[in-house]
Scaffold this motif. Sequence first.
Motif: not given
Length: 330
Positions: A45-49, A99-101, A118-121, A314-318
Motif C-alpha cells: 500500500l502507499p508507503g508500506i513495504f 507513510n506518515i500521511r 493522520k493529522k489535519f486541522q 509520504l515519509e518526510t512530509d505527509g
Amino acid sequence: MKNVFEFITNKRDYTLHFQNAEYTKNDFECFYSHEDVMGKEVEFLPGIFYKFELKRSVLLKNIVAVLCLYNGESQLIKLLPKILNEKFGKRIITIQFKNIRDSYSFFIDQEKVYGNEKKFQGKDEAKFQYEYEYVKEEPEYLEIPTERILFPCRTGGEGTRCSLKGVFREEGIFTTCTYENHYIFFDEYEMHCLTANSEEVRNICKMCNNCMKTIELMKEGRFIGPTKGNDSDCLTVGEYDGIYIIENGNHRACCAKAFGISLVKAKIHKYRRTEELRKEPEVIKGIDNQKVLDSFYRVFDGKGISRTVVNKYLETDGTDVGLIKLLKVI
C-alpha cells in the motif's frame, strides 16, 4: 517506536487496518504469491513495504533439489517442493512503514505494535467519544463564533456551488466513500479543513463568485441571518458540548471559517451527551490493495511525478498542504 518489523509468519498472525479497510495475513501472502518476488521488497500500500524470504534447513534444501530433478515425472512431484517449503520452510516477513500521511494500525497476534494517525486541522474536534440525543426545546437564535463550528462534512454540488470540490474531483484527489477500492486522498471534511491551512486552496475558493459574494456581505455586515419566525436562508447548527455541527448552510459556514468571519448568526438545536460510548467504525474487508495502490500512483503518474519523489513526501512530509504543493493543484 520502530517502523520495521521482521518475524516468522508460519505460526504468527498479523493484520493491517489502513483507511478503515482490513488486510490480513492471507492478503499479504496472496499478493506475494502472484509475482516472483521472493527476497524482493514490494510496496503493498502507499508507503508500506514488505519482503518475504524463505529459510530452509540443509536437509530440506537437498530434498527439494532432488525433487526438482524429477519435476517432469508427475504432477505430484511438481507440487511436492512447494508443499515441503510451505510446511517445513520458515517464511520470514519484513514489513516497513514509510507513510506518515495516512491513518493505519498494524497488529501481530491481535496486539497493536504500530500505528499512525493522520493529522489535519479539526480532526480531534470532530471525533466525539459519546453519543448525543436531541433536546426537545425551542431553538435559540444567536451569534456564534465560527471557530467553534466544525467544517462541513458535505456541501453538495460542485462548480458554481463548490469550486473546491470541482477542482479536487478533476485532480482525482476527492473520493467519496462509495469508491471502496480507491485510495482516499480527501474526504469532504478533510478537504474543507485544508482551507484553513493553505492559501493555495483558498485561491480555488476565490474563483467561486457565489462564495465570494457571500463573504463580501458577511464582512460588510449586510448578510441577514435567521431570526425567530423568519428562517429563510437559515444557517442551522446542532450544539454538542459547545461545539457546533452544521445542519443547514454548509457553504455559508465554510466561507466564514475559511475567510476569517469571526461571528455568524445561526439557529441552534441543542444536543446532550448520553453515557453511551460512540461505536468505532467497522473496518471493511475485501478491499483490493493493488487497486488502492494503483489509484494512488495514477494521480502522480498523470503529472509526471516519480514514485521516488512521492515516497519521499509520504515519509518526510505527509501533510495535506504538502500534497497540494507537490501536485501543483493551483
